[in-house]
Design a protein around this motif. Structure first.
Motif, PDB file in Angstrom:
ATOM      1  N   ILE A 234       0.822  -1.155   0.061  1.00  0.00           N
ATOM      2  CA  ILE A 234       0.056   0.003  -0.045  1.00  0.00           C
ATOM      3  C   ILE A 234       0.720   1.209   0.060  1.00  0.00           C
ATOM      4  O   ILE A 234       1.692   1.347   0.941  1.00  0.00           O
ATOM      5  CB  ILE A 234      -0.909   0.138   1.334  1.00  0.00           C
ATOM      6  CG1 ILE A 234      -1.777  -1.289   1.302  1.00  0.00           C
ATOM      7  CG2 ILE A 234      -1.844   1.016   1.343  1.00  0.00           C
ATOM      8  CD1 ILE A 234      -2.331  -1.767   2.532  1.00  0.00           C
ATOM      9  N   ARG A 235       0.666   2.037  -0.986  1.00  0.00           N
ATOM     10  CA  ARG A 235       1.300   3.364  -1.028  1.00  0.00           C
ATOM     11  C   ARG A 235       0.446   4.396   0.016  1.00  0.00           C
ATOM     12  O   ARG A 235      -0.672   4.385   0.116  1.00  0.00           O
ATOM     13  CB  ARG A 235       1.309   3.907  -2.189  1.00  0.00           C
ATOM     14  CG  ARG A 235       2.081   3.139  -3.280  1.00  0.00           C
ATOM     15  CD  ARG A 235       2.713   4.097  -4.172  1.00  0.00           C
ATOM     16  NE  ARG A 235       4.086   3.512  -4.868  1.00  0.00           N
ATOM     17  CZ  ARG A 235       5.239   3.369  -4.311  1.00  0.00           C
ATOM     18  NH1 ARG A 235       5.392   4.526  -3.342  1.00  0.00           N
ATOM     19  NH2 ARG A 235       6.344   2.872  -4.688  1.00  0.00           N
ATOM     20  N   VAL A 236       1.365   5.237   0.688  1.00  0.00           N
ATOM     21  CA  VAL A 236       0.803   6.114   1.572  1.00  0.00           C
ATOM     22  C   VAL A 236       1.276   7.462   0.948  1.00  0.00           C
ATOM     23  O   VAL A 236       2.421   8.237   1.515  1.00  0.00           O
ATOM     24  CB  VAL A 236       1.539   6.003   3.035  1.00  0.00           C
ATOM     25  CG1 VAL A 236       0.508   6.832   3.968  1.00  0.00           C
ATOM     26  CG2 VAL A 236       1.178   4.327   3.429  1.00  0.00           C
ATOM     27  N   ASP A 237       0.369   8.085   0.141  1.00  0.00           N
ATOM     28  CA  ASP A 237       0.658   9.577  -0.481  1.00  0.00           C
ATOM     29  C   ASP A 237       0.508  10.672   0.305  1.00  0.00           C
ATOM     30  O   ASP A 237      -0.771  11.076   0.142  1.00  0.00           O
ATOM     31  CB  ASP A 237       0.283   9.617  -1.912  1.00  0.00           C
ATOM     32  CG  ASP A 237       1.265   8.793  -2.858  1.00  0.00           C
ATOM     33  OD1 ASP A 237       2.460   8.549  -2.577  1.00  0.00           O
ATOM     34  OD2 ASP A 237       0.658   8.037  -3.679  1.00  0.00           O
ATOM     35  N   ARG A 238       0.977  10.868   1.329  1.00  0.00           N
ATOM     36  CA  ARG A 238       0.677  11.958   2.446  1.00  0.00           C
ATOM     37  C   ARG A 238       1.774  12.867   2.647  1.00  0.00           C
ATOM     38  O   ARG A 238       2.933  12.054   3.020  1.00  0.00           O
ATOM     39  CB  ARG A 238      -0.246  11.330   3.424  1.00  0.00           C
ATOM     40  CG  ARG A 238      -1.332  11.873   4.043  1.00  0.00           C
ATOM     41  CD  ARG A 238      -2.243  12.183   2.869  1.00  0.00           C
ATOM     42  NE  ARG A 238      -3.503  12.703   3.558  1.00  0.00           N
ATOM     43  CZ  ARG A 238      -4.357  12.957   2.847  1.00  0.00           C
ATOM     44  NH1 ARG A 238      -4.293  12.868   1.439  1.00  0.00           N
ATOM     45  NH2 ARG A 238      -5.688  13.474   3.158  1.00  0.00           N
ATOM     46  N   PRO A 239       1.748  13.885   2.875  1.00  0.00           N
ATOM     47  CA  PRO A 239       2.787  14.913   3.064  1.00  0.00           C
ATOM     48  C   PRO A 239       3.109  14.803   4.558  1.00  0.00           C
ATOM     49  O   PRO A 239       2.412  14.369   5.455  1.00  0.00           O
ATOM     50  CB  PRO A 239       2.641  16.164   2.880  1.00  0.00           C
ATOM     51  CG  PRO A 239       1.143  16.204   2.970  1.00  0.00           C
ATOM     52  CD  PRO A 239       0.462  14.886   2.441  1.00  0.00           C
ATOM     53  N   TYR A 240       4.499  14.721   4.898  1.00  0.00           N
ATOM     54  CA  TYR A 240       4.589  14.844   6.450  1.00  0.00           C
ATOM     55  C   TYR A 240       4.922  16.483   7.045  1.00  0.00           C
ATOM     56  O   TYR A 240       5.037  17.325   6.212  1.00  0.00           O
ATOM     57  CB  TYR A 240       6.101  14.102   6.752  1.00  0.00           C
ATOM     58  CG  TYR A 240       6.396  12.791   6.434  1.00  0.00           C
ATOM     59  CD1 TYR A 240       6.033  11.866   7.350  1.00  0.00           C
ATOM     60  CD2 TYR A 240       6.651  12.489   5.036  1.00  0.00           C
ATOM     61  CE1 TYR A 240       6.062  10.342   6.900  1.00  0.00           C
ATOM     62  CE2 TYR A 240       7.037  11.338   4.691  1.00  0.00           C
ATOM     63  CZ  TYR A 240       6.478  10.228   5.466  1.00  0.00           C
ATOM     64  OH  TYR A 240       6.651   8.776   5.150  1.00  0.00           O
ATOM     65  N   PRO A 241       4.654  16.497   8.153  1.00  0.00           N
ATOM     66  CA  PRO A 241       4.165  15.605   9.335  1.00  0.00           C
ATOM     67  C   PRO A 241       2.820  15.232   8.860  1.00  0.00           C
ATOM     68  O   PRO A 241       1.900  16.167   8.685  1.00  0.00           O
ATOM     69  CB  PRO A 241       4.332  16.646  10.623  1.00  0.00           C
ATOM     70  CG  PRO A 241       4.360  18.033  10.347  1.00  0.00           C
ATOM     71  CD  PRO A 241       4.686  18.008   8.860  1.00  0.00           C
ATOM     72  N   ARG A 242       2.481  14.094   9.609  1.00  0.00           N
ATOM     73  CA  ARG A 242       1.224  13.402   9.346  1.00  0.00           C
ATOM     74  C   ARG A 242       0.201  13.624  10.422  1.00  0.00           C
ATOM     75  O   ARG A 242       0.851  13.544  11.777  1.00  0.00           O
ATOM     76  CB  ARG A 242       1.380  12.009   8.900  1.00  0.00           C
ATOM     77  CG  ARG A 242       1.721  11.996   7.508  1.00  0.00           C
ATOM     78  CD  ARG A 242       2.022  10.383   6.992  1.00  0.00           C
ATOM     79  NE  ARG A 242       2.648  10.548   5.737  1.00  0.00           N
ATOM     80  CZ  ARG A 242       3.014   9.232   5.175  1.00  0.00           C
ATOM     81  NH1 ARG A 242       2.825   8.176   5.880  1.00  0.00           N
ATOM     82  NH2 ARG A 242       3.352   9.159   3.787  1.00  0.00           N
TER      83      ARG A 242
END
Ligand code: ATP
Ligand code: MG
Lengths: 266, 340
Positions: A234-242
């Motif tokens: 699973i790809r988690v395409d979310r910017p940091y900080p999450r």
């Protein structure tokens, strides 16, 4: 595999992280003459600088896979490569933080952290790196303490510093935050992410905690029961900080827990 | 590293409440010290009061010395607060001082004064003092010879034992060859080799050195080996992933991890080598405390035998103290080791 295609496109510019290719790896142990299959045809290819979390039921073979990546054991079948070079023995470019901190009880905290540099014969000129690593995990004031004088969480942080001081290209983490209290854990997670962003090493993180995987990694791999097979990637395409409350992450979490057979409770 | 001892706590931690009557407090604080002083006065008087049943020249001096010790004990107790660590040391040892004073008084009375114990076999304290003053050169020579022999043999045996133990623990090939030899020869008491050793070696000194080394080497080898063999693989894994070469694994992982075992071996080796030393000196070597004992027996000089025994026990316990001090320095990382 999707990721393999991604790797082909990935430019081979000089990053700190190394690429890791796990190709059709199977492994088994002999217990009392009977063969216990632990890994079954596992293929994962990790791009340089990726943060991959490995999730799976207890005893499915996650630690075993990490040992193969580290070069501590040889797989029964298949091959592993770091930057196209076959992994046949341990190398300080791939450093492991084991499930147990396994600090050397006869060495002080400072000397434990210095272990890698000393083993490679470069400690004399690089003592500053040891101090920096201790600063990083917030244990500078404990440099002279012996492991028996540390709490479980502190010992785990020393183990982390001992790994980081070597500037690894692949950092292999086997539930390194498992023993920390939830507060320190969240702090260390943030530290880990910022460190990873700064240094750009490739990270392989085994964890039991789906939320931790989603907060930290850009890719979560879910294993089946033993013998471990890749069940989902699973790809988690979310910017940091999450943020833990992010509905996108919550959705992924439900999905992952479902894969782990926990959908009834969530 | 701080160790906590009960008597320290009692000495420094006892609250001095002003409501307690000062006499009771004073007795609790100083009673034992005063008692020690009394015991030594008793010893001194027992020396001086009655006539000796035999002919001993040091009775008077011994009595005076006992009274001096009694005075020191009393002064030390009264001025304990002003003497710092010396005062505290005296305070913790006061009960022993009492026991010693009582024991010496009884010994004096039972031997020199009323001869309740048969005389030549139970010499009085003053005759042992006499040995120390009058036979000092010979005794010192013996001490020197013993220490030299013991030290040489022990260091050789410990070094060889350590190296052998590490090699067996580390290398399968060495283990294959050495292990059977060790099993066959090791359990044999080193003294069993005595007759052969004294014939085959060029000198009795080299023969005894060999035997002492043998007695030391066996336990050191076995325990070093078991120490190296029991090192957890996890430590090697950690070191290997950090780039350690085999030499690093031996020197910086296996040996430090095995060190607690090694010290048990060194301790056991010390004990068995003392036994060999004394026997070797009694039988073949014409020097040393064992020989002195033998010589004294030949002359029925019982006081000399007791005097030599006391010196011997001081030396042995001193050697063990030294070994434990070294161990405590090297193994500070271990908690809960036995203090000697
Ligand atoms: N050295 C070994 N010899 C024999 N069997 C082993 C060995 N190491 C691991 N195993 C077996 O392999 C299986 C997988 O072990 P592994 O440690 O990889 O699990 P894991 O996924 O890391 O579990 P956990 O999440 O509980 O740490 C287990 O069933 C274990 O019994
Ligand atoms: Mg595991």
């Amino acid at each position: 595999m999707v990721a393999a295609a991604a790797l082909a496109e990935a430019p081979t510019h000089a990053t700190a992280g190394a690429a890791l290719d796990i190709e059709q790896v199977s492994h088994a142990f002999d217990i009392d003459g009977a063969e216990l299959p632990v890994l079954s045809d596992v293929s994962i290819s990790v791009e340089p600088g990726e943060f991959v979390a490995l999730l799976g039921p207890s005893g499915c073979g996650k630690s075993t896979l990490l040992r193969l990546v580290a070069g501590l054991d040889k797989p029964r079948a298949g091959s592993l490569r770091e930057d196209e070079v076959r992994i046949i023995r341990p190398h300080p470019s791939r450093v492991v933080v084991f499930q147990d901190p396994t600090l050397f009880p006869w060495r002080s905290v400072w000397d434990n952290v210095a272990l890698g540099l000393e083993a490679q014969g470069i400690l004399k000129s690089q003592r500053q790196r040891v101090d920096d690593a201790l600063d990083l995990v917030g244990l500078s004031s404990f440099r002279k303490a012996y492991p028996y004088q540390l709490s479980g969480g502190m010992a785990q942080r020393v183990a982390l510093a001992r790994a980081l001081v070597n500037d690894p290209r692949i950092l292999i983490l086997d539930e390194p935050l498992g023993k920390l209290d939830s507060l320190t854990r969240i702090t260390m997670q943030a530290e880990l992410v910022s460190l990873w962003q700064r240094k750009g090493f490739t990270t392989l993180l085994v964890t039991h905690d789906a939320e931790e995987a989603l907060v930290l990694a850009n890719r979560v791999i879910v294993f089946s029961d033993r013998p471990a097979r890749v069940k989902a990637d699973i790809r988690v395409d979310r910017p940091y900080p999450r943020h833990r409350g992010d509905p996108y992450l919550a959705d992924l979490r439900r999905q992952i827990l479902g894969l782990l057979g926990l959908d009834a409770t969530w | 590293m701080s160790t906590y001892s009960l008597s320290d706590g009692l000495a420094s931690g006892a609250p001095r409440t002003s409501r307690a009557p000062w006499l009771a407090t004073w007795i609790r604080e100083s009673g034992v010290g005063v008692l020690a002083s009394v015991a030594w006065i008793a010893f001194g008087l027992s020396c001086l009061w009655w006539e000796d049943v035999g002919d001993w020249s040091r009775t008077h001096s011994l009595g005076i010395a006992a009274l001096v010790i009694a005075a020191v004990a009393l002064f030390g107790t009264v001025a304990s607060d002003y003497l710092g660590s010396a005062g505290r040391a005296l305070h913790t040892r006061a009960p022993w001082l009492v026991a010693l004073g009582v024991f010496l008084t009884l010994w004096e009375v039972a031997t020199a004064k009323f001869a309740w114990l048969p005389l030549p076999f139970f010499p009085p304290p003053q005759s042992i003092i006499e040995v120390y003053t009058d036979d000092l050169p010979k005794l010192l020579d013996s001490v020197f010879a013993s220490v030299k022999l013991q030290l040489g043999g022990y260091l050789i045996g410990a070094t060889i034992g350590f190296l052998t133990g590490v090699s067996i623990g580390w290398s399968r090939a060495v283990g294959y060859w050495v292990h059977p030899v060790l099993r066959f020869i090791g359990p044999l008491p080193a003294t069993a080799w005595l007759p052969i050793a004294f014939f085959t070696f060029p000198s009795s000194w080299s023969a005894s050195t060999f035997l002492i080394a043998l007695a030391t080497g066996f336990p050191v080898t076995v325990l070093t080996w078991s120490g190296v063999a029991s090192v957890s693989n996890a430590y090697y894994d950690v070191a290997r992933t950090l780039g350690a070469k085999p030499s690093f694994l031996v020197l910086k992982v296996a040996i430090p991890a095995a060190l607690p075992h090694v010290f048990v071996g060194l301790f056991m080796g010390l004990g068995s080598s003392f036994a060999v030393l004394v026997v070797a000196e009694m039988i073949g070597v014409k020097a040393g405390l064992g020989w002195y004992l033998q010589w004294a027996q030949g002359w029925a000089a019982y006081a000399n035998m007791y005097a030599a025994l006391i010196v011997m026990s001081l030396l042995c316990s001193g050697a063990i103290t030294l070994l434990f001090a070294i161990r405590d320095r090297l193994l500070v990382w271990q908690k809960g080791t036995v203090k000697w």
